[in-house]
Design a protein around this motif. Structure first.
Motif, PDB file in Angstrom:
ATOM      1  N   ALA A 481       0.807  -1.222   0.000  1.00 42.62           N
ATOM      2  CA  ALA A 481       0.000   0.000   0.000  1.00 42.62           C
ATOM      3  C   ALA A 481       0.838   1.268   0.000  1.00 42.62           C
ATOM      4  O   ALA A 481       0.289   2.364   0.139  1.00 42.62           O
ATOM      5  CB  ALA A 481      -0.920   0.000   1.221  1.00 42.62           C
ATOM      6  N   ILE A 482       2.141   1.197  -0.173  1.00 40.14           N
ATOM      7  CA  ILE A 482       2.984   2.394  -0.187  1.00 40.14           C
ATOM      8  C   ILE A 482       2.834   3.067  -1.541  1.00 40.14           C
ATOM      9  O   ILE A 482       3.112   2.475  -2.596  1.00 40.14           O
ATOM     10  CB  ILE A 482       4.451   2.026   0.095  1.00 40.14           C
ATOM     11  CG1 ILE A 482       4.586   1.433   1.489  1.00 40.14           C
ATOM     12  CG2 ILE A 482       5.335   3.255  -0.035  1.00 40.14           C
ATOM     13  CD1 ILE A 482       4.130   2.358   2.587  1.00 40.14           C
ATOM     14  N   SER A 483       2.384   4.340  -1.523  1.00 39.91           N
ATOM     15  CA  SER A 483       2.109   5.052  -2.775  1.00 39.91           C
ATOM     16  C   SER A 483       3.377   5.507  -3.474  1.00 39.91           C
ATOM     17  O   SER A 483       3.434   5.553  -4.696  1.00 39.91           O
ATOM     18  CB  SER A 483       1.200   6.258  -2.493  1.00 39.91           C
ATOM     19  OG  SER A 483       1.833   7.133  -1.563  1.00 39.91           O
ATOM     20  N   HIS A 484       4.409   5.858  -2.713  1.00 38.94           N
ATOM     21  CA  HIS A 484       5.675   6.275  -3.327  1.00 38.94           C
ATOM     22  C   HIS A 484       6.806   5.886  -2.382  1.00 38.94           C
ATOM     23  O   HIS A 484       6.602   5.776  -1.173  1.00 38.94           O
ATOM     24  CB  HIS A 484       5.683   7.782  -3.599  1.00 38.94           C
ATOM     25  CG  HIS A 484       5.494   8.617  -2.378  1.00 38.94           C
ATOM     26  ND1 HIS A 484       6.519   8.925  -1.529  1.00 38.94           N
ATOM     27  CD2 HIS A 484       4.386   9.204  -1.857  1.00 38.94           C
ATOM     28  CE1 HIS A 484       6.077   9.668  -0.535  1.00 38.94           C
ATOM     29  NE2 HIS A 484       4.774   9.853  -0.696  1.00 38.94           N
ATOM     30  N   PRO A 485       8.000   5.682  -2.929  1.00 36.63           N
ATOM     31  CA  PRO A 485       9.118   5.226  -2.083  1.00 36.63           C
ATOM     32  C   PRO A 485       9.477   6.269  -1.021  1.00 36.63           C
ATOM     33  O   PRO A 485       9.300   7.471  -1.215  1.00 36.63           O
ATOM     34  CB  PRO A 485      10.267   5.030  -3.083  1.00 36.63           C
ATOM     35  CG  PRO A 485       9.601   4.918  -4.422  1.00 36.63           C
ATOM     36  CD  PRO A 485       8.377   5.773  -4.352  1.00 36.63           C
ATOM     37  N   VAL A 486      10.000   5.783   0.115  1.00 37.59           N
ATOM     38  CA  VAL A 486      10.488   6.649   1.193  1.00 37.59           C
ATOM     39  C   VAL A 486      11.999   6.485   1.292  1.00 37.59           C
ATOM     40  O   VAL A 486      12.557   5.427   0.951  1.00 37.59           O
ATOM     41  CB  VAL A 486       9.820   6.301   2.548  1.00 37.59           C
ATOM     42  CG1 VAL A 486       8.328   6.527   2.481  1.00 37.59           C
ATOM     43  CG2 VAL A 486      10.126   4.873   2.961  1.00 37.59           C
ATOM     44  N   ALA A 487      12.679   7.555   1.763  1.00 36.25           N
ATOM     45  CA  ALA A 487      14.138   7.538   1.842  1.00 36.25           C
ATOM     46  C   ALA A 487      14.653   7.482   3.268  1.00 36.25           C
ATOM     47  O   ALA A 487      15.781   7.065   3.503  1.00 36.25           O
ATOM     48  CB  ALA A 487      14.723   8.771   1.135  1.00 36.25           C
ATOM     49  N   THR A 488      13.850   7.930   4.230  1.00 32.78           N
ATOM     50  CA  THR A 488      14.301   7.958   5.621  1.00 32.78           C
ATOM     51  C   THR A 488      13.258   7.297   6.517  1.00 32.78           C
ATOM     52  O   THR A 488      12.109   7.067   6.106  1.00 32.78           O
ATOM     53  CB  THR A 488      14.542   9.405   6.101  1.00 32.78           C
ATOM     54  OG1 THR A 488      13.297  10.106   6.101  1.00 32.78           O
ATOM     55  CG2 THR A 488      15.537  10.122   5.215  1.00 32.78           C
ATOM     56  N   ILE A 489      13.671   7.020   7.731  1.00 25.27           N
ATOM     57  CA  ILE A 489      12.756   6.417   8.699  1.00 25.27           C
ATOM     58  C   ILE A 489      11.630   7.384   9.051  1.00 25.27           C
ATOM     59  O   ILE A 489      10.476   6.965   9.246  1.00 25.27           O
ATOM     60  CB  ILE A 489      13.531   5.990   9.954  1.00 25.27           C
ATOM     61  CG1 ILE A 489      14.485   4.848   9.604  1.00 25.27           C
ATOM     62  CG2 ILE A 489      12.593   5.554  11.075  1.00 25.27           C
ATOM     63  CD1 ILE A 489      15.325   4.365  10.769  1.00 25.27           C
ATOM     64  N   ASP A 490      11.930   8.699   9.133  1.00 27.33           N
ATOM     65  CA  ASP A 490      10.884   9.681   9.440  1.00 27.33           C
ATOM     66  C   ASP A 490       9.816   9.692   8.358  1.00 27.33           C
ATOM     67  O   ASP A 490       8.615   9.824   8.648  1.00 27.33           O
ATOM     68  CB  ASP A 490      11.508  11.071   9.589  1.00 27.33           C
ATOM     69  CG  ASP A 490      12.253  11.215  10.902  1.00 27.33           C
ATOM     70  OD1 ASP A 490      11.931  10.446  11.828  1.00 27.33           O
ATOM     71  OD2 ASP A 490      13.141  12.077  11.006  1.00 27.33           O
ATOM     72  N   GLU A 491      10.218   9.558   7.079  1.00 32.07           N
ATOM     73  CA  GLU A 491       9.221   9.498   6.003  1.00 32.07           C
ATOM     74  C   GLU A 491       8.382   8.221   6.121  1.00 32.07           C
ATOM     75  O   GLU A 491       7.182   8.219   5.832  1.00 32.07           O
ATOM     76  CB  GLU A 491       9.929   9.555   4.658  1.00 32.07           C
ATOM     77  CG  GLU A 491      10.597  10.911   4.370  1.00 32.07           C
ATOM     78  CD  GLU A 491      11.288  10.925   3.020  1.00 32.07           C
ATOM     79  OE1 GLU A 491      11.185   9.925   2.284  1.00 32.07           O
ATOM     80  OE2 GLU A 491      11.938  11.935   2.700  1.00 32.07           O
ATOM     81  N   ALA A 492       9.027   7.130   6.541  1.00 36.05           N
ATOM     82  CA  ALA A 492       8.279   5.886   6.739  1.00 36.05           C
ATOM     83  C   ALA A 492       7.247   6.033   7.854  1.00 36.05           C
ATOM     84  O   ALA A 492       6.115   5.544   7.742  1.00 36.05           O
ATOM     85  CB  ALA A 492       9.249   4.744   7.051  1.00 36.05           C
ATOM     86  N   LEU A 493       7.623   6.710   8.947  1.00 34.17           N
ATOM     87  CA  LEU A 493       6.674   6.938  10.045  1.00 34.17           C
ATOM     88  C   LEU A 493       5.490   7.767   9.572  1.00 34.17           C
ATOM     89  O   LEU A 493       4.338   7.495   9.927  1.00 34.17           O
ATOM     90  CB  LEU A 493       7.385   7.632  11.199  1.00 34.17           C
ATOM     91  CG  LEU A 493       8.498   6.836  11.908  1.00 34.17           C
ATOM     92  CD1 LEU A 493       9.163   7.698  12.972  1.00 34.17           C
ATOM     93  CD2 LEU A 493       7.940   5.574  12.533  1.00 34.17           C
ATOM     94  N   ALA A 494       5.776   8.817   8.771  1.00 34.77           N
ATOM     95  CA  ALA A 494       4.691   9.665   8.268  1.00 34.77           C
ATOM     96  C   ALA A 494       3.782   8.908   7.307  1.00 34.77           C
ATOM     97  O   ALA A 494       2.569   9.163   7.254  1.00 34.77           O
ATOM     98  CB  ALA A 494       5.278  10.899   7.580  1.00 34.77           C
TER      99      ALA A 494
END
Length: 549
Positions: A481-494
């Motif tokens: 369900a991830i709409s776009h890739p994340v680069a950091t852990i903070d982006e993953a949390l958001a």
């Protein structure tokens, strides 16, 4: 036979007729020195109760120390002599002429003794001092909760057999010893003394006028033997006690104009250090800011909490503060060293607010503030994080089907129909190939996600926090369900918006970004990851995946 019995009865009657007939009192020296002990000896010519001597009448003018009692019985030519001896250590409270009053034992009274008490500062007493105490206090006029130091020195020229030194006493105050005893030698008026030095920290808790009572030393010293022959004779001991002078103190209240936590000090300062240097701050890498608070005349328990506010985009993880206490120029100096781990989630400039601590300068009697001014730090993009973010994008673009090339034939001839047929065949082949290639993709993605998921679970069970930090971002990027890739852990949390997962990540970063390096347990992270994985594998998640082009 009858005569023998009569003789024995006569002896018994003679002994029964003996009774207490005389009580005497003597001192071992006169004159005596104030605050220095002397010996009062009371002797009764019979075997009487050891508790028969009441020394409470001496407490008005003297400090009454330890009392020892001994009894002796001797017989010479059928003449029996019994004595009871009390030995009491006394200290005169003040110089002048004092009287040891008459003491009573079984209706027999001693003769009063007139004493001449010399001042301890009298130069004529220097040669008489075998043992004495001197004191030195940092200040006699202080504020409430202001720390002062008392240095006590015990001087003794005689050989000590044993001894103990009590602590000073002050009403409504906290008193603790600082450091260990220091021993040294000195010469006073041509006489060598051994010196034991002890330092105390004193914190008055209430304002007012007080008297600081100096410590009392009690012990025994070796004295020359009084026996006529030195053959097989051993050294004798003598009980001694000595006390320092009383010290008057004035404790002032907190000024009414003062605001904030009360910190009375001679000097208070703030200092900071950065690791790494300010020009090397990167996104996602921990920044350590070390703040040191130094205060003179305050105990480490009085040092305030160092608080640091952070602007959005920065997270802070404080370590447990380190406390230190020591002596510098006869003053107590305390330090609090606090490490803060700061992690930036994105590049940019950040304004850190100032840190200010109010205190009262006891030297100038003025309100002051110790301040670390506000400052701006610049966090640069992390090349490693940028590459990590670019890699999924390249992989996704490689997996996308290529658009068919349109061939335009301008001439209408038989070649046009040939090219049209070839184009149709090519389009049909591409369509079949793309369907075969696209169908296994969910299986491949699910397999990769499953592999990362199992690796994360294994790392959590092994409490391997470093491996968890490495696997979190790649695992999140493979979630359906991830709409776009994340680069950091903070982006993953958001992106995930899971409170349990956020709490588990905070616990993990707290352990590994601080200098204390606490042991990390992966139980909470394991539960959070299992919940996210189960939610992502639900039917709603699969439907959302099937709708994506």
């Amino acid at each position: 036979m009858v005569r023998t019995i009569l003789c024995l009865l006569g002896l018994l009657l003679a002994q029964s007729a003996m009774a207490l007939s005389q009580v005497s009192a003597t001192v071992d020296k006169n004159p005596v020195i104030a605050n220095e002990s002397f010996i009062l000896e009371v002797v009764a010519d019979d075997d009487v109760d050891t508790n028969a001597l009441d020394t409470s009448v001496l407490m008005k003018d003297f400090i009454v120390g330890r009392t020892s009692v001994s009894s002796q019985t001797s017989m010479v030519n059928f003449n029996t002599t019994k004595t009871t001896r009390w030995t009491t250590v006394l200290i005169a409270r003040k110089p002048g002429t004092l009287t040891i009053p008459s003491l009573t034992i079984e209706n027999e009274r001693t003769v009063p003794i007139t004493l001449t008490v010399l001042s301890a500062s009298d130069t004529s007493t220097n040669q008489q001092k075998d043992i004495f105490i001197t004191t030195d206090i940092s200040s006699k006029n202080v504020y409430v909760q202001q720390q002062l130091t008392l240095t006590v020195k015990l001087h003794f020229a005689a050989e000590l057999k044993r001894g103990s030194l009590t602590e000073p006493s002050l009403e409504n105050a906290n008193i603790i010893q600082i450091g260990k005893d220091v021993e040294s030698d000195t010469i006073i008026n041509g006489r060598r003394y051994r010196v034991i030095e002890r330092t105390y920290a004193i914190n008055p808790q209430q304002s007012g006028e007080y008297t600081l009572m100096s410590p009392v030393f009690s012990g025994e010293i070796m004295v020359p033997s009084t026996r006529r022959s030195n053959f097989l004779s051993f050294g004798e001991t003598k009980p001694v006690s000595v006390i320092g002078e009383e010290i008057p103190l004035t404790v002032r209240p907190i000024p009414t104009s003062y605001q904030g936590q009360w910190l009375p000090s001679e000097l208070l300062s703030l200092h900071q250090e950065w690791q790494p240097s300010p020009d090397k701050f990167m996104v996602g890498e921990p920044i350590t800011r070390t703040i040191t608070l130094t205060a003179a005349g305050l105990s480490q328990e009085q040092l305030p909490i160092i608080e640091m506010a952070m602007p959005p985009g920065l997270k802070i993880y404080p370590d447990q503060a380190e406390l230190h206490t020591g002596m510098n120029s006869n003053r107590l100096v305390s330090q609090k060293v606090q490490n803060f781990a700061i992690v930036a989630s994105r590049a940019g400039s950040y304004q850190l607010p100032e840190i200010s601590i109010a205190w009262w300068n006891t030297v100038t009697n003025q309100y002051q503030q110790a301040t670390l001014p506000a400052q701006t730090i610049t966090v640069k993009a992390n090349p490693a994080a940028a590459q990590e973010k670019l890699a999924p994008q390249i992989a996704n673009s490689a997996n996308q089907p290529q658009a068919p090339t349109t061939i335009v034939v301008r001439e209408s001839s038989w070649l046009q129909w040939l090219f049209l047929a070839l184009w149709l065949l090519t389009s049909l082949a591409w369509l079949i190939s793309s369907r075969k290639k696209h169908q296994p993709k969910p299986v491949t993605t699910n397999a990769k996600n499953k592999s990362l998921y199992l690796a994360l679970l294994a790392a959590c069970k092994k409490n391997n926090g470093q491996q968890v930090l490495t696997l979190l971002v790649p695992w999140v990027n493979e979630l359906p369900a991830i709409s776009h890739p994340v680069a950091t852990i903070d982006e993953a949390l958001a992106m995930l918006k899971s409170d349990a997962f956020s709490q588990a990540v905070n616990e993990l970063q707290q352990c590994y970004f601080g200098k204390s390096h606490q042991d990390w347990r992966g139980d909470n992270m394991l539960v959070a990851i299992e919940a996210i994985y189960k939610n992502q594998q639900s039917p709603s998640a699969n439907i959302a995946l099937s709708l994506n082009p």
